[in-house]
Write an enzyme that holds these catalytic residues in place. Structure first.
Site, PDB file in Angstrom:
ATOM      1  CE1 TYR A 106      -2.263   3.400   2.689  1.00 47.14           C
ATOM      2  CE2 TYR A 106      -3.453   2.861   0.795  1.00 47.14           C
ATOM      3  CZ  TYR A 106      -3.181   3.530   1.877  1.00 47.14           C
ATOM      4  OH  TYR A 106      -4.041   4.821   1.939  1.00 47.14           O
ATOM      5  CG  ASP A 118       5.881   3.568   0.547  1.00 46.71           C
ATOM      6  OD1 ASP A 118       4.633   3.235   0.056  1.00 46.71           O
ATOM      7  OD2 ASP A 118       6.250   4.033   1.443  1.00 46.71           O
ATOM      8  CE  LYS A 175       2.640   4.809   7.869  1.00 44.30           C
ATOM      9  NZ  LYS A 175       1.306   4.859   8.524  1.00 44.30           N
TER      10      LYS A 175
HETATM   11  P1  KE4 Z   1      -0.408   8.438   4.650  1.00 42.57           P
HETATM   12  O1  KE4 Z   1      -0.900   9.275   3.223  1.00 42.57           O
HETATM   13  O2  KE4 Z   1      -1.493   7.677   5.144  1.00 42.57           O
HETATM   14  O3  KE4 Z   1       0.541   9.413   5.419  1.00 42.57           O
HETATM   15  O4  KE4 Z   1       0.802   7.471   3.938  1.00 42.57           O
HETATM   16  C1  KE4 Z   1       0.205   6.488   2.958  1.00 42.57           C
HETATM   17  C2  KE4 Z   1       1.391   5.168   3.118  1.00 42.57           C
HETATM   18  C3  KE4 Z   1       2.115   4.936   2.207  1.00 42.57           C
HETATM   19  N1  KE4 Z   1       2.868   4.170   2.136  1.00 42.57           N
HETATM   20  C4  KE4 Z   1       3.024   3.045   3.373  1.00 42.57           C
HETATM   21  C5  KE4 Z   1       3.977   1.984   3.279  1.00 42.57           C
HETATM   22  C6  KE4 Z   1       2.064   3.206   4.327  1.00 42.57           C
HETATM   23  O5  KE4 Z   1       1.924   2.282   5.410  1.00 42.57           O
HETATM   24  C7  KE4 Z   1       1.238   4.340   4.060  1.00 42.57           C
HETATM   25  C8  KE4 Z   1       0.102   4.378   5.054  1.00 42.57           C
HETATM   26  N2  KE4 Z   1      -0.173   3.392   6.285  1.00 42.57           N
HETATM   27  C9  KE4 Z   1      -1.569   3.295   6.581  1.00 42.57           C
HETATM   28  C10 KE4 Z   1      -1.462   2.121   7.869  1.00 42.57           C
HETATM   29  N3  KE4 Z   1      -1.201   0.832   7.171  1.00 42.57           N
HETATM   30  C11 KE4 Z   1      -1.928   4.497   7.481  1.00 42.57           C
HETATM   31  C12 KE4 Z   1      -3.244   4.339   8.169  1.00 42.57           C
HETATM   32  C13 KE4 Z   1      -4.417   4.850   7.587  1.00 42.57           C
HETATM   33  O6  KE4 Z   1      -4.568   4.688   6.336  1.00 42.57           O
HETATM   34  O7  KE4 Z   1      -5.120   5.573   8.335  1.00 42.57           O
END
Ligand code: KE4
Length: 427
Positions: free
Chosen positions: A144, A239, A267
């Site tokens: 993701y 990523d 993060k």
């Molecule tokens: P954000 O746009 O949510 O800051 O980041 C996206 C993203 C990109 N790459 C990786 C590997 C990620 O894990 C994420 C976001 N992770 C999720 C949890 N698995 C965020 C939680 C949510 O969607 O509320």
């Protein structure tokens, strides 16, 4: 668990917020039932609006490696805020955060700060397409990268057919510029590149996926993708939004000594405030505006509050022994949980790298998305609720990572293990 106030807030939330949340995973659809509402956090614990105190292994989905409300972060943000929250004018703090990222993440020479992981991955992909003058992107099933259109894509019918959208609102034409392939499958990767290689701008992957649960790369897999992309003139994008400063300080690229062309971060580098980043060699990054023609911008990118939180977080994390202390806690906890599962006769498959871990309700091994999605999610849900009722908050989905922090000490571990013993028995 008392939940009257959470329940009443949940009703109010659902009247004005879509699904009661501002991000779908918070709605507990992965485990059933309704979410609780957080009131405050301190260290490893979060307290909900009904006063229930919970040991937190979600930690805002990864950022809070120092735990909730660490005094160094709180103080840094307070001091920054008193001087103004945003300028839209260059500030020193964004230099200092960028310098730390360049110093710690081995493949990065230059970086651009943005406001989320999504913004960072979509920008890195635009950069890869602009730099290579190619349209196709390869993503891996189960990885993701946020919710940018081109990444909400799943495999078409056959492996080499073009991607199809996983979400309404993504034009098929756009999704078709994204190819997908299974993680840990080199034959699939080679076949895809034989068919499309000269049109592939980049592969983007989580080098250690944390969004299908935590799955580890097989020996040599990452290096083989590095070699394959180099052969075809495609870029390799790691990523590391989740794995960065979590599997190792310098991310999976440092742990495995495999250098991507571009790295995406988020993060931890925001310490709980909105920060994303993408970076790579100066040669590639200087194609981004205003130096190069590839446009990307952001009103609050590099803002003083987020950079203050990020710098304070990295300051503490880099103190001797701090990061390794969290790794040791994670390792110890995993070993004890595995022993409890075996004692209870509950089949689990555990993965861990650094401070990220996962317990699949599955016999294992788990090497790919199709393996992971064979997990017993009903049993996971039962375990989740059994732990929550005993004061331990795990990710409300089997397909997430568990995170630890510097604040997860012996008392938190002991309480977690006694909760797990009872929750396994109740399965
Ligand atoms: P954000 O746009 O949510 O800051 O980041 C996206 C993203 C990109 N790459 C990786 C590997 C990620 O894990 C994420 C976001 N992770 C999720 C949890 N698995 C965020 C939680 C949510 O969607 O509320």
């Amino acid at each position: 668990m008392k939940s009257a106030i959470s329940q009443s807030l949940w009703k109010e939330a659902n009247r004005v917020l879509v699904g009661g949340v501002n991000s779908p995973v918070r709605a507990f659809k992965g485990v059933g039932g309704d979410p609780f509402f957080a009131a405050s956090g301190k260290g490893a614990r979060v307290t909900d609006v009904d006063g229930n105190e919970l040991i937190d292994y979600v930690l805002s989905w990864g950022p809070l490696i120092l735990g909730h409300a660490h005094p160094r972060v709180t103080e840094a943000v307070r001091l920054a805020l008193e001087k103004g929250s945003s300028f839209g004018i260059p500030t020193e703090a964004e230099i200092r955060l960028a310098e730390r990222i360049v110093e710690i993440v081995p493949s990065i020479e230059k970086v651009r700060l943005v406001n989320s992981g999504t913004e960072a991955t979509m920008s890195a992909i635009r950069l890869a397409r602009g730099y290579t003058v190619r349209d196709l992107i390869v993503k891996l099933e189960g990885c993701y990268h946020g919710h940018a259109d081109g990444l909400l894509v799943k495999a078409g019918s056959g492996l080499t057919t073009l991607g199809v959208p996983t979400s309404p609102g993504v034009p098929a034409a756009y999704a078709s510029c994204t190819l997908t392939m299974p993680y840990n499958d080199l034959d699939a990767a080679r076949a895809l590149f034989e068919a499309h290689g000269e049109n592939i701008a980049a592969i983007i992957l989580e080098p250690v996926p944390g969004n299908m649960g935590v799955v580890l790369p097989e020996d040599g897999y990452l290096q083989a993708l590095r070699d394959l992309t180099a052969t075809y003139g495609s870029l390799l994008i790691f990523d590391e939004v989740m794995s960065g400063f979590r599997v190792a300080m310098g991310g999976a690229q440092a742990h495995f000594s495999v250098m991507p062309d571009l790295t995406v971060l988020g993060k931890v580098i925001g310490g709980g405030l909105p920060v994303g980043a993408y970076g790579g060699s100066e040669e590639i990054m200087d194609r981004v505006s205003p130096v190069g023609p590839i446009y990307q911008a952001g009103t609050l990118s590099g803002n003083p509050l987020a950079t203050a939180a990020g710098i304070a977080t990295l300051d503490v994390l880099e103190e001797p022994g701090v990061f390794n202390g969290v790794v040791e806690t994670t390792t110890k906890l995993g070993a004890e949980l595995g022993a409890l599962a075996r004692e209870a006769g509950v089949p689990v498959f555990q993965t861990q790298l650094g401070t990220m871990s996962c317990m699949f309700f599955h016999d294992g091994p788990i090497k790919s998305y199709s393996d992971a999605t064979a997990s017993d999610t009903k049993r996971y849900a039962k375990f989740f609720w059994g732990m929550l009722e005993r004061g331990v908050y795990l990710a409300p989905s089997q397909y997430e990572a568990a995170f630890t922090s510097i604040a997860h000490g012996p008392s938190e571990i002991d309480q977690t293990l006694s909760a797990a013993k009872a929750a396994f028995a109740a399965l």
